[in-house]
Design an enzyme around this catalytic site. Structure first.
Site, mmCIF file in Angstrom:
data_model
loop_
_atom_site.group_PDB
_atom_site.id
_atom_site.type_symbol
_atom_site.label_atom_id
_atom_site.label_comp_id
_atom_site.label_asym_id
_atom_site.label_seq_id
_atom_site.Cartn_x
_atom_site.Cartn_y
_atom_site.Cartn_z
ATOM 1 C CG ASN A 66 -11.234 -2.856 0.050
ATOM 2 O OD1 ASN A 66 -11.446 -2.253 0.919
ATOM 3 N ND2 ASN A 66 -12.379 -3.496 -0.556
ATOM 4 N NE ARG A 67 -3.317 -0.289 0.813
ATOM 5 C CZ ARG A 67 -2.377 -0.898 1.466
ATOM 6 N NH1 ARG A 67 -2.344 -0.999 2.577
ATOM 7 N NH2 ARG A 67 -1.271 -1.589 0.830
#
Ligand code: C5P
Length: 403
Positions: free
Chosen positions: A212-213
Protein backbone atom coordinates in the site's frame (compact mmCIF):
# COMPACT_ATOMS: atom_id res chain seq x y z
CA UNK A 1 26.74 23.09 30.57
CA UNK A 2 23.92 21.06 32.06
CA UNK A 3 21.71 24.15 32.46
CA UNK A 4 22.47 25.75 29.13
CA UNK A 5 19.75 28.21 28.15
CA UNK A 6 17.63 27.47 31.23
CA UNK A 7 15.98 30.48 32.88
CA UNK A 8 15.88 30.29 36.63
CA UNK A 9 13.86 32.55 38.87
CA UNK A 10 15.65 32.54 42.21
CA UNK A 11 13.60 33.65 45.19
CA UNK A 12 15.74 34.59 48.16
CA UNK A 13 13.87 34.72 51.45
CA UNK A 14 15.15 36.17 54.71
CA UNK A 15 17.52 33.89 56.54
CA UNK A 16 21.20 33.81 57.34
CA UNK A 17 21.61 31.08 54.69
CA UNK A 18 20.96 33.83 52.11
CA UNK A 19 24.74 34.31 52.01
CA UNK A 20 24.95 30.92 50.25
CA UNK A 21 22.50 32.14 47.60
CA UNK A 22 25.23 34.42 46.26
CA UNK A 23 27.35 31.37 45.53
CA UNK A 24 24.29 29.54 44.17
CA UNK A 25 23.82 32.31 41.59
CA UNK A 26 27.44 31.86 40.44
CA UNK A 27 27.11 28.06 40.25
CA UNK A 28 23.89 28.25 38.24
CA UNK A 29 25.37 30.75 35.81
CA UNK A 30 28.59 28.74 35.44
CA UNK A 31 26.41 25.93 34.07
CA UNK A 32 24.81 28.14 31.47
CA UNK A 33 21.61 29.19 33.27
CA UNK A 34 20.39 32.75 33.45
CA UNK A 35 19.22 33.84 36.90
CA UNK A 36 16.54 36.41 37.68
CA UNK A 37 16.52 37.16 41.40
CA UNK A 38 13.58 38.09 43.59
CA UNK A 39 14.41 39.13 47.15
CA UNK A 40 11.99 39.37 50.06
CA UNK A 41 12.22 42.37 52.36
CA UNK A 42 13.83 40.24 55.09
CA UNK A 43 16.40 38.83 52.63
CA UNK A 44 17.68 42.36 52.11
CA UNK A 45 18.56 42.49 55.82
CA UNK A 46 21.03 39.66 55.25
CA UNK A 47 22.53 40.35 51.80
CA UNK A 48 22.25 43.37 49.55
CA UNK A 49 20.41 43.67 46.23
CA UNK A 50 23.64 45.22 44.94
CA UNK A 51 25.59 41.98 45.48
CA UNK A 52 22.75 39.85 44.10
CA UNK A 53 22.40 42.10 41.04
CA UNK A 54 26.15 42.09 40.36
CA UNK A 55 26.44 38.31 40.57
CA UNK A 56 23.32 37.59 38.53
CA UNK A 57 23.89 40.38 35.99
CA UNK A 58 20.15 40.97 36.25
CA UNK A 59 17.75 43.46 37.70
CA UNK A 60 16.82 42.40 41.24
CA UNK A 61 13.08 42.32 41.87
CA UNK A 62 12.05 43.29 45.38
CA UNK A 63 8.67 44.92 45.47
CA UNK A 64 5.17 43.85 44.45
CA UNK A 65 4.08 47.45 44.16
CA UNK A 66 7.21 48.99 42.69
CA UNK A 67 6.18 50.91 39.60
CA UNK A 68 9.60 50.27 38.16
CA UNK A 69 9.48 46.48 38.70
CA UNK A 70 5.86 46.15 37.67
CA UNK A 71 6.37 48.18 34.50
CA UNK A 72 9.46 46.20 33.74
CA UNK A 73 7.88 42.73 33.75
CA UNK A 74 5.19 42.39 36.42
CA UNK A 75 4.77 39.50 38.81
CA UNK A 76 2.77 37.34 36.41
CA UNK A 77 5.43 37.46 33.73
CA UNK A 78 8.16 36.96 36.34
CA UNK A 79 6.30 33.83 37.43
CA UNK A 80 6.02 32.44 33.91
CA UNK A 81 9.12 33.57 32.05
CA UNK A 82 11.33 30.90 33.52
CA UNK A 83 11.91 27.16 33.33
CA UNK A 84 12.27 26.65 37.07
CA UNK A 85 11.66 28.58 40.28
CA UNK A 86 14.17 27.96 43.06
CA UNK A 87 13.43 29.22 46.56
CA UNK A 88 16.72 29.36 48.48
CA UNK A 89 16.66 29.86 51.34
CA UNK A 90 13.01 28.99 51.92
CA UNK A 91 12.05 30.18 55.38
CA UNK A 92 9.32 28.70 57.58
CA UNK A 93 7.36 31.88 56.99
CA UNK A 94 7.52 31.73 53.19
CA UNK A 95 6.65 28.01 53.22
CA UNK A 96 3.60 28.81 55.37
CA UNK A 97 2.51 31.47 52.87
CA UNK A 98 3.02 29.06 49.96
CA UNK A 99 1.04 26.33 51.69
CA UNK A 100 -1.88 28.70 52.26
CA UNK A 101 -1.76 30.63 49.00
CA UNK A 102 -0.94 33.98 50.56
CA UNK A 103 0.41 36.57 48.14
CA UNK A 104 1.13 39.79 50.03
CA UNK A 105 4.63 40.40 48.69
CA UNK A 106 6.45 39.83 45.42
CA UNK A 107 8.02 36.48 46.39
CA UNK A 108 4.76 34.90 47.56
CA UNK A 109 2.74 36.43 44.69
CA UNK A 110 5.17 34.98 42.14
CA UNK A 111 4.98 31.57 43.82
CA UNK A 112 1.19 31.62 43.68
CA UNK A 113 1.17 32.78 40.06
CA UNK A 114 3.72 30.36 38.64
CA UNK A 115 2.92 27.32 36.54
CA UNK A 116 6.57 26.23 36.45
CA UNK A 117 8.23 23.59 38.61
CA UNK A 118 9.29 24.91 42.01
CA UNK A 119 12.27 23.67 43.99
CA UNK A 120 12.57 24.81 47.60
CA UNK A 121 15.70 24.64 49.74
CA UNK A 122 14.46 25.21 53.30
CA UNK A 123 16.75 26.74 55.89
CA UNK A 124 15.70 27.34 59.46
CA UNK A 125 16.35 26.52 63.06
CA UNK A 126 15.85 22.75 63.71
CA UNK A 127 13.09 23.46 66.22
CA UNK A 128 11.24 25.56 63.65
CA UNK A 129 11.70 22.82 61.03
CA UNK A 130 10.28 20.21 63.39
CA UNK A 131 7.46 22.40 64.65
CA UNK A 132 3.99 21.04 63.93
CA UNK A 133 2.93 23.90 61.59
CA UNK A 134 6.07 23.50 59.47
CA UNK A 135 5.55 19.72 59.29
CA UNK A 136 1.98 20.32 58.11
CA UNK A 137 3.04 22.95 55.58
CA UNK A 138 5.81 20.74 54.16
CA UNK A 139 3.31 17.91 53.69
CA UNK A 140 0.88 20.24 51.92
CA UNK A 141 3.60 21.61 49.64
CA UNK A 142 4.83 18.13 48.75
CA UNK A 143 1.27 17.07 47.95
CA UNK A 144 0.98 20.19 45.76
CA UNK A 145 3.94 18.95 43.73
CA UNK A 146 6.57 21.30 45.15
CA UNK A 147 10.06 19.74 45.07
CA UNK A 148 12.36 19.83 48.09
CA UNK A 149 16.12 19.73 48.51
CA UNK A 150 17.14 19.49 52.15
CA UNK A 151 17.25 20.79 54.74
CA UNK A 152 20.40 19.00 55.80
CA UNK A 153 21.67 17.93 59.17
CA UNK A 154 24.45 20.00 60.65
CA UNK A 155 25.39 22.97 62.71
CA UNK A 156 23.34 26.17 62.35
CA UNK A 157 25.22 29.27 61.23
CA UNK A 158 23.86 31.64 63.84
CA UNK A 159 23.25 29.57 66.98
CA UNK A 160 25.69 26.69 66.58
CA UNK A 161 22.75 24.38 67.38
CA UNK A 162 22.87 21.01 65.66
CA UNK A 163 19.95 19.28 63.97
CA UNK A 164 18.05 19.31 60.67
CA UNK A 165 17.58 22.77 59.24
CA UNK A 166 20.78 23.72 57.42
CA UNK A 167 20.21 24.78 53.82
CA UNK A 168 21.56 22.38 51.17
CA UNK A 169 24.89 23.49 49.71
CA UNK A 170 24.74 25.43 46.41
CA UNK A 171 26.11 22.48 44.42
CA UNK A 172 23.48 20.17 45.92
CA UNK A 173 20.78 22.64 44.88
CA UNK A 174 22.28 22.87 41.39
CA UNK A 175 22.28 19.05 41.10
CA UNK A 176 18.62 18.91 42.17
CA UNK A 177 17.76 21.61 39.61
CA UNK A 178 19.53 19.67 36.84
CA UNK A 179 17.69 16.45 37.73
CA UNK A 180 14.36 18.22 37.96
CA UNK A 181 14.74 20.05 34.66
CA UNK A 182 15.87 16.95 32.82
CA UNK A 183 12.89 14.98 34.14
CA UNK A 184 10.64 17.83 32.93
CA UNK A 185 12.24 17.66 29.49
CA UNK A 186 11.89 13.89 29.49
CA UNK A 187 8.51 13.08 31.01
CA UNK A 188 8.56 9.59 29.45
CA UNK A 189 11.95 8.63 30.93
CA UNK A 190 11.82 5.02 32.12
CA UNK A 191 8.84 4.16 29.87
CA UNK A 192 9.09 1.60 27.09
CA UNK A 193 7.22 2.19 23.83
CA UNK A 194 6.54 0.05 20.77
CA UNK A 195 5.67 1.80 17.51
CA UNK A 196 4.77 0.18 14.19
CA UNK A 197 5.21 2.11 10.98
CA UNK A 198 5.06 1.83 7.21
CA UNK A 199 3.26 -0.66 5.02
CA UNK A 200 3.62 -4.41 5.02
CA UNK A 201 4.51 -6.37 1.91
CA UNK A 202 2.66 -9.62 1.43
CA UNK A 203 4.45 -11.83 -1.08
CA UNK A 204 2.66 -13.36 -4.03
CA UNK A 205 5.83 -15.08 -5.20
CA UNK A 206 9.54 -14.29 -4.71
CA UNK A 207 9.34 -11.14 -6.87
CA UNK A 208 5.79 -9.84 -6.48
CA UNK A 209 3.91 -8.57 -3.48
CA UNK A 210 0.78 -6.78 -2.31
CA UNK A 211 1.55 -3.39 -0.78
CA UNK A 212 0.00 0.00 0.00
CA UNK A 213 1.02 3.64 -0.22
CA UNK A 214 2.11 4.16 3.39
CA UNK A 215 5.47 5.98 3.57
CA UNK A 216 6.21 5.41 7.27
CA UNK A 217 6.66 9.17 7.78
CA UNK A 218 4.02 9.50 10.52
CA UNK A 219 5.03 6.36 12.43
CA UNK A 220 8.74 7.17 12.29
CA UNK A 221 8.03 10.73 13.49
CA UNK A 222 6.02 9.36 16.43
CA UNK A 223 8.84 6.98 17.38
CA UNK A 224 11.28 9.93 17.29
CA UNK A 225 8.96 12.17 19.34
CA UNK A 226 8.45 9.53 22.05
CA UNK A 227 12.23 9.06 22.23
CA UNK A 228 12.70 12.82 22.50
CA UNK A 229 10.47 12.80 25.57
CA UNK A 230 12.67 10.11 27.11
CA UNK A 231 10.90 6.84 26.22
CA UNK A 232 12.89 3.78 25.25
CA UNK A 233 11.40 3.12 21.82
CA UNK A 234 11.33 0.00 19.65
CA UNK A 235 10.16 0.90 16.16
CA UNK A 236 8.97 -1.99 14.04
CA UNK A 237 8.96 -0.83 10.48
CA UNK A 238 7.65 -2.37 7.30
CA UNK A 239 9.54 -1.70 4.06
CA UNK A 240 10.09 2.07 3.72
CA UNK A 241 12.57 4.30 1.96
CA UNK A 242 13.06 6.77 4.83
CA UNK A 243 15.92 6.57 7.34
CA UNK A 244 15.70 4.95 10.79
CA UNK A 245 15.04 7.70 13.35
CA UNK A 246 17.90 8.59 15.70
CA UNK A 247 17.74 7.38 19.28
CA UNK A 248 15.31 4.59 18.50
CA UNK A 249 15.84 0.82 18.15
CA UNK A 250 14.46 0.01 14.69
CA UNK A 251 13.57 -3.51 13.55
CA UNK A 252 12.76 -4.11 9.89
CA UNK A 253 10.08 -6.55 8.84
CA UNK A 254 8.22 -7.33 5.61
CA UNK A 255 4.94 -9.02 6.36
CA UNK A 256 2.11 -8.57 8.87
CA UNK A 257 2.96 -11.90 10.50
CA UNK A 258 6.59 -10.83 10.96
CA UNK A 259 5.40 -7.50 12.33
CA UNK A 260 3.13 -9.21 14.86
CA UNK A 261 5.87 -11.49 16.15
CA UNK A 262 8.33 -8.56 16.40
CA UNK A 263 5.74 -6.57 18.36
CA UNK A 264 5.04 -9.45 20.73
CA UNK A 265 8.74 -10.05 21.34
CA UNK A 266 9.18 -6.36 22.21
CA UNK A 267 6.74 -6.75 25.16
CA UNK A 268 6.48 -5.76 27.96
CA UNK A 269 5.94 -2.10 27.18
CA UNK A 270 4.10 0.85 28.70
CA UNK A 271 3.03 2.44 25.43
CA UNK A 272 2.07 1.03 22.04
CA UNK A 273 1.37 3.21 19.02
CA UNK A 274 0.30 1.15 16.04
CA UNK A 275 0.71 3.36 13.02
CA UNK A 276 1.58 0.79 10.38
CA UNK A 277 -0.76 0.34 7.45
CA UNK A 278 -0.83 -3.41 7.93
CA UNK A 279 -2.17 -5.36 4.95
CA UNK A 280 -5.51 -6.86 5.87
CA UNK A 281 -4.89 -9.92 3.73
CA UNK A 282 -1.99 -12.04 2.66
CA UNK A 283 -1.73 -14.50 -0.18
CA UNK A 284 -2.76 -17.86 1.25
CA UNK A 285 0.13 -19.80 -0.19
CA UNK A 286 2.75 -17.57 -1.74
CA UNK A 287 4.57 -19.41 -4.52
CA UNK A 288 8.14 -20.56 -3.92
CA UNK A 289 9.01 -19.79 -7.56
CA UNK A 290 8.03 -16.91 -9.81
CA UNK A 291 4.56 -17.59 -11.18
CA UNK A 292 4.79 -17.88 -14.97
CA UNK A 293 2.10 -16.59 -17.25
CA UNK A 294 0.74 -19.34 -19.40
CA UNK A 295 0.01 -18.18 -22.99
CA UNK A 296 -3.68 -18.41 -23.73
CA UNK A 297 -4.64 -19.30 -20.15
CA UNK A 298 -6.37 -16.99 -17.66
CA UNK A 299 -4.27 -15.91 -14.63
CA UNK A 300 -4.54 -18.11 -11.57
CA UNK A 301 -6.79 -16.51 -8.91
CA UNK A 302 -5.04 -15.05 -5.88
CA UNK A 303 -6.39 -16.71 -2.77
CA UNK A 304 -6.23 -14.43 0.24
CA UNK A 305 -6.24 -15.14 3.97
CA UNK A 306 -6.87 -12.60 6.72
CA UNK A 307 -3.81 -11.23 8.48
CA UNK A 308 -3.59 -11.04 12.26
CA UNK A 309 -4.75 -7.70 13.64
CA UNK A 310 -1.71 -6.52 15.58
CA UNK A 311 -3.43 -3.61 17.32
CA UNK A 312 -6.37 -5.76 18.40
CA UNK A 313 -4.06 -8.51 19.60
CA UNK A 314 -2.14 -6.00 21.75
CA UNK A 315 -5.30 -4.25 22.96
CA UNK A 316 -6.57 -7.52 24.44
CA UNK A 317 -3.23 -9.07 25.38
CA UNK A 318 -2.43 -10.31 28.90
CA UNK A 319 0.61 -8.00 28.74
CA UNK A 320 -1.38 -5.12 27.25
CA UNK A 321 0.68 -1.92 27.46
CA UNK A 322 -0.87 0.66 29.80
CA UNK A 323 -1.51 3.01 26.90
CA UNK A 324 -2.46 1.79 23.45
CA UNK A 325 -2.94 4.06 20.44
CA UNK A 326 -4.26 3.00 17.06
CA UNK A 327 -4.73 4.79 13.78
CA UNK A 328 -7.76 4.69 11.57
CA UNK A 329 -7.06 5.55 7.98
CA UNK A 330 -10.49 6.22 6.59
CA UNK A 331 -11.99 7.73 3.52
CA UNK A 332 -15.51 8.15 4.93
CA UNK A 333 -17.44 8.44 8.25
CA UNK A 334 -14.16 9.14 9.97
CA UNK A 335 -15.52 9.83 13.46
CA UNK A 336 -18.04 6.98 13.60
CA UNK A 337 -15.54 4.46 12.28
CA UNK A 338 -12.90 5.75 14.69
CA UNK A 339 -15.21 5.31 17.69
CA UNK A 340 -16.12 1.78 16.64
CA UNK A 341 -12.44 0.96 16.26
CA UNK A 342 -11.65 2.29 19.75
CA UNK A 343 -13.86 -0.38 21.30
CA UNK A 344 -13.18 -3.20 18.89
CA UNK A 345 -9.41 -2.88 19.14
CA UNK A 346 -9.17 -2.21 22.87
CA UNK A 347 -7.31 1.07 22.31
CA UNK A 348 -7.15 4.14 24.57
CA UNK A 349 -6.94 6.54 21.64
CA UNK A 350 -7.68 6.23 17.97
CA UNK A 351 -6.16 8.81 15.68
CA UNK A 352 -8.49 9.00 12.74
CA UNK A 353 -7.40 10.59 9.51
CA UNK A 354 -8.88 11.08 6.11
CA UNK A 355 -6.70 9.34 3.57
CA UNK A 356 -8.84 10.12 0.53
CA UNK A 357 -6.41 10.70 -2.34
CA UNK A 358 -7.42 14.39 -2.50
CA UNK A 359 -6.00 15.02 1.00
CA UNK A 360 -2.49 13.93 -0.03
CA UNK A 361 -1.99 12.61 3.52
CA UNK A 362 -0.81 9.14 2.61
CA UNK A 363 2.83 9.61 1.63
CA UNK A 364 2.69 13.40 2.21
CA UNK A 365 4.33 15.51 4.92
CA UNK A 366 1.19 16.89 6.56
CA UNK A 367 -1.68 15.35 8.43
CA UNK A 368 -5.06 16.45 9.71
CA UNK A 369 -6.27 14.15 12.44
CA UNK A 370 -9.13 13.64 14.83
CA UNK A 371 -8.17 12.24 18.20
CA UNK A 372 -10.85 9.95 19.57
CA UNK A 373 -10.62 8.91 23.22
CA UNK A 374 -13.20 7.38 25.56
CA UNK A 375 -13.68 10.73 27.27
CA UNK A 376 -13.90 12.94 24.21
CA UNK A 377 -12.89 13.96 20.75
CA UNK A 378 -10.40 16.58 19.60
CA UNK A 379 -9.91 17.84 16.10
CA UNK A 380 -6.33 18.90 15.49
CA UNK A 381 -5.58 21.47 12.80
CA UNK A 382 -3.63 20.70 9.67
CA UNK A 383 -0.09 20.08 10.95
CA UNK A 384 3.24 18.71 9.79
CA UNK A 385 3.59 15.00 10.59
CA UNK A 386 6.40 15.92 13.02
CA UNK A 387 4.04 18.28 14.86
CA UNK A 388 1.28 15.66 15.02
CA UNK A 389 3.90 13.27 16.42
CA UNK A 390 5.08 15.67 19.13
CA UNK A 391 1.52 16.57 20.14
CA UNK A 392 0.65 12.90 20.41
CA UNK A 393 3.79 12.15 22.44
CA UNK A 394 2.91 15.04 24.78
CA UNK A 395 -0.68 13.80 25.06
CA UNK A 396 0.63 10.36 26.03
CA UNK A 397 3.09 11.89 28.52
CA UNK A 398 0.27 13.93 30.09
CA UNK A 399 -1.78 10.76 30.61
CA UNK A 400 1.14 9.16 32.44
CA UNK A 401 1.91 12.13 34.66
CA UNK A 402 -1.72 12.65 35.61
CA UNK A 403 -2.14 9.13 37.06
O1 C5P B 1 -8.94 -1.97 11.05
P1 C5P B 1 -8.00 -0.96 10.53
O2 C5P B 1 -6.97 -1.51 9.59
O3 C5P B 1 -8.64 0.27 9.96
O4 C5P B 1 -7.26 -0.45 11.85
C1 C5P B 1 -6.21 0.45 11.78
C2 C5P B 1 -5.38 0.34 13.03
O5 C5P B 1 -5.14 -1.03 13.34
C3 C5P B 1 -4.00 0.94 12.85
O6 C5P B 1 -3.56 1.39 14.11
C4 C5P B 1 -3.19 -0.24 12.35
O7 C5P B 1 -1.81 -0.08 12.64
C5 C5P B 1 -3.78 -1.36 13.14
N1 C5P B 1 -3.78 -2.67 12.45
C6 C5P B 1 -2.97 -3.67 12.90
N2 C5P B 1 -2.99 -4.90 12.30
C7 C5P B 1 -3.80 -5.14 11.24
C8 C5P B 1 -4.64 -4.13 10.77
C9 C5P B 1 -4.61 -2.89 11.38
O8 C5P B 1 -2.22 -3.46 13.86
N3 C5P B 1 -3.78 -6.31 10.68
Amino acid sequence: MELHGKRILLIIAGGIAAYKSLDLIRRLRERGASVRPVMSRAAQEFITPLAVGALSASHVYTDLFSREDEQDVGHIRLARECDLVIVAPATADLMAKMAHGLADDLASAVLLATDRPVLVAPAMNPVMWNAAPTRRNSAVLKADGIHFIGPMKGEMAESGEAGTGRMAEPLEIVAAAVTLLSSQDKPLAGKRAIVTSGPTHEPIDPVRYIANRSSGKQGHAIAAALAKLGAEVTLISGPVTIADPAGVKTLHVETAQEMLSAVLSALPADIAVMVAAVADWRVTASAGQKIKKQPGEPPAPLLLAENPDILKTLGHHAQRPAFVVGFAAETQDIEANGRRKLDAKGADIIIANDVSPATGIMGGDRNRVTLIAKDGIAQWPDLGKDEVAMRLAETIAARFTSV
